[in-house]
Design a protein around this motif. Structure first.
Motif, PDB file in Angstrom:
ATOM      1  N   MET A  59       0.504  -1.202  -0.065  1.00  0.00           N
ATOM      2  CA  MET A  59      -0.004  -0.208   0.461  1.00  0.00           C
ATOM      3  C   MET A  59       0.426   1.423  -0.222  1.00  0.00           C
ATOM      4  N   ARG A  60       0.103   2.416  -0.446  1.00  0.00           N
ATOM      5  CA  ARG A  60       0.928   3.521  -0.957  1.00  0.00           C
ATOM      6  C   ARG A  60       0.626   4.725  -0.284  1.00  0.00           C
ATOM      7  N   SER A  61      -0.455   4.853  -1.548  1.00  0.00           N
ATOM      8  CA  SER A  61      -1.686   5.726  -1.622  1.00  0.00           C
ATOM      9  C   SER A  61      -2.432   6.315  -0.449  1.00  0.00           C
ATOM     10  N   SER A  62      -2.733   4.932   0.440  1.00  0.00           N
ATOM     11  CA  SER A  62      -3.431   4.951   1.623  1.00  0.00           C
ATOM     12  C   SER A  62      -3.033   5.249   2.147  1.00  0.00           C
ATOM     13  N   LEU A  63      -1.755   4.737   2.451  1.00  0.00           N
ATOM     14  CA  LEU A  63      -1.166   5.245   3.938  1.00  0.00           C
ATOM     15  C   LEU A  63      -0.667   6.966   3.854  1.00  0.00           C
ATOM     16  N   MET A  64      -0.454   6.786   2.917  1.00  0.00           N
ATOM     17  CA  MET A  64       0.384   8.403   3.114  1.00  0.00           C
ATOM     18  C   MET A  64      -0.891   9.527   3.097  1.00  0.00           C
ATOM     19  N   GLN A  65      -2.188   8.986   2.328  1.00  0.00           N
ATOM     20  CA  GLN A  65      -3.375   9.920   2.953  1.00  0.00           C
ATOM     21  C   GLN A  65      -4.368  10.223   3.585  1.00  0.00           C
ATOM     22  N   CYS A  66      -3.918   9.162   5.073  1.00  0.00           N
ATOM     23  CA  CYS A  66      -4.371   8.360   6.257  1.00  0.00           C
ATOM     24  C   CYS A  66      -4.001   9.390   6.538  1.00  0.00           C
ATOM     25  N   GLN A  67      -4.943   9.963   8.017  1.00  0.00           N
ATOM     26  CA  GLN A  67      -4.611  11.075   8.861  1.00  0.00           C
ATOM     27  C   GLN A  67      -3.095   9.916  10.431  1.00  0.00           C
ATOM     28  N   ASN A  68      -4.002   8.656  10.133  1.00  0.00           N
ATOM     29  CA  ASN A  68      -3.297   8.220  11.484  1.00  0.00           C
ATOM     30  C   ASN A  68      -2.823   7.070  10.860  1.00  0.00           C
ATOM     31  N   VAL A  69      -1.623   6.719  10.836  1.00  0.00           N
ATOM     32  CA  VAL A  69      -1.051   5.450  10.301  1.00  0.00           C
ATOM     33  C   VAL A  69      -1.409   4.445  10.674  1.00  0.00           C
ATOM     34  N   GLU A  70      -1.272   4.026  12.630  1.00  0.00           N
ATOM     35  CA  GLU A  70      -1.110   3.331  13.178  1.00  0.00           C
ATOM     36  C   GLU A  70      -2.913   2.617  13.639  1.00  0.00           C
ATOM     37  N   SER A  71      -4.134   4.115  13.424  1.00  0.00           N
ATOM     38  CA  SER A  71      -5.329   3.469  13.167  1.00  0.00           C
ATOM     39  C   SER A  71      -5.765   2.872  11.925  1.00  0.00           C
ATOM     40  N   TYR A  72      -5.387   3.889  10.905  1.00  0.00           N
ATOM     41  CA  TYR A  72      -5.341   2.820   9.877  1.00  0.00           C
ATOM     42  C   TYR A  72      -4.568   1.204   9.580  1.00  0.00           C
ATOM     43  N   LEU A  73      -3.474   1.144  10.520  1.00  0.00           N
ATOM     44  CA  LEU A  73      -3.150  -0.422  10.165  1.00  0.00           C
ATOM     45  C   LEU A  73      -3.763  -1.078  10.805  1.00  0.00           C
ATOM     46  N   VAL A  74      -4.724  -0.563  11.985  1.00  0.00           N
ATOM     47  CA  VAL A  74      -5.945  -1.783  12.926  1.00  0.00           C
ATOM     48  C   VAL A  74      -6.314  -1.946  12.126  1.00  0.00           C
ATOM     49  N   ALA A  75      -7.415  -0.679  11.315  1.00  0.00           N
ATOM     50  CA  ALA A  75      -8.003  -0.801  10.850  1.00  0.00           C
ATOM     51  C   ALA A  75      -8.421  -1.829   9.322  1.00  0.00           C
ATOM     52  N   CYS A  76      -6.924  -2.280   9.262  1.00  0.00           N
ATOM     53  CA  CYS A  76      -6.440  -2.920   7.739  1.00  0.00           C
ATOM     54  C   CYS A  76      -6.665  -3.914   8.120  1.00  0.00           C
ATOM     55  N   ALA A  77      -5.601  -4.707   9.765  1.00  0.00           N
ATOM     56  CA  ALA A  77      -5.737  -5.404  10.156  1.00  0.00           C
ATOM     57  C   ALA A  77      -6.978  -6.671  11.023  1.00  0.00           C
TER      58      ALA A  77
END
Length: 76
Positions: free
Chosen positions: A51-69
């Motif tokens: 993932m590139r764009s989705s991580l670069m555009q998210c507000q909080n990487v840790e929360s975003y990765l938890v959502a992915c998990a």
């Protein structure tokens, strides 16, 4: 279409499945992957996703990765 390579169209999941089925090397899915669609890659014989764009555009990487998990494993 990809923001990284805007002149190329997406090949889709069937193309990825075909590549994985016929590949002698480990493959990763690249392009257009985000928290909302990450679970669609679980049943494809790939090593992982990139993932590139989705991580670069998210507000909080840790929360975003938890959502992915959580989308991959609701009991996470």
């Amino acid at each position: 279409e990809s923001s990284c390579k805007p002149s190329l169209r997406s090949r889709g999941l069937d193309f990825l499945r075909d590549c994985a089925k016929n590949s002698a090397i480990p493959l990763y899915a690249v392009g257009g992957i985000n928290a909302e669609n990450i679970a669609t890659f679980q049943d494809i014989d790939i090593v992982g996703v990139c993932m590139r764009s989705s991580l670069m555009q998210c507000q909080n990487v840790e929360s975003y990765l938890v959502a992915c998990a959580m989308n991959l494993n609701p009991s996470f």
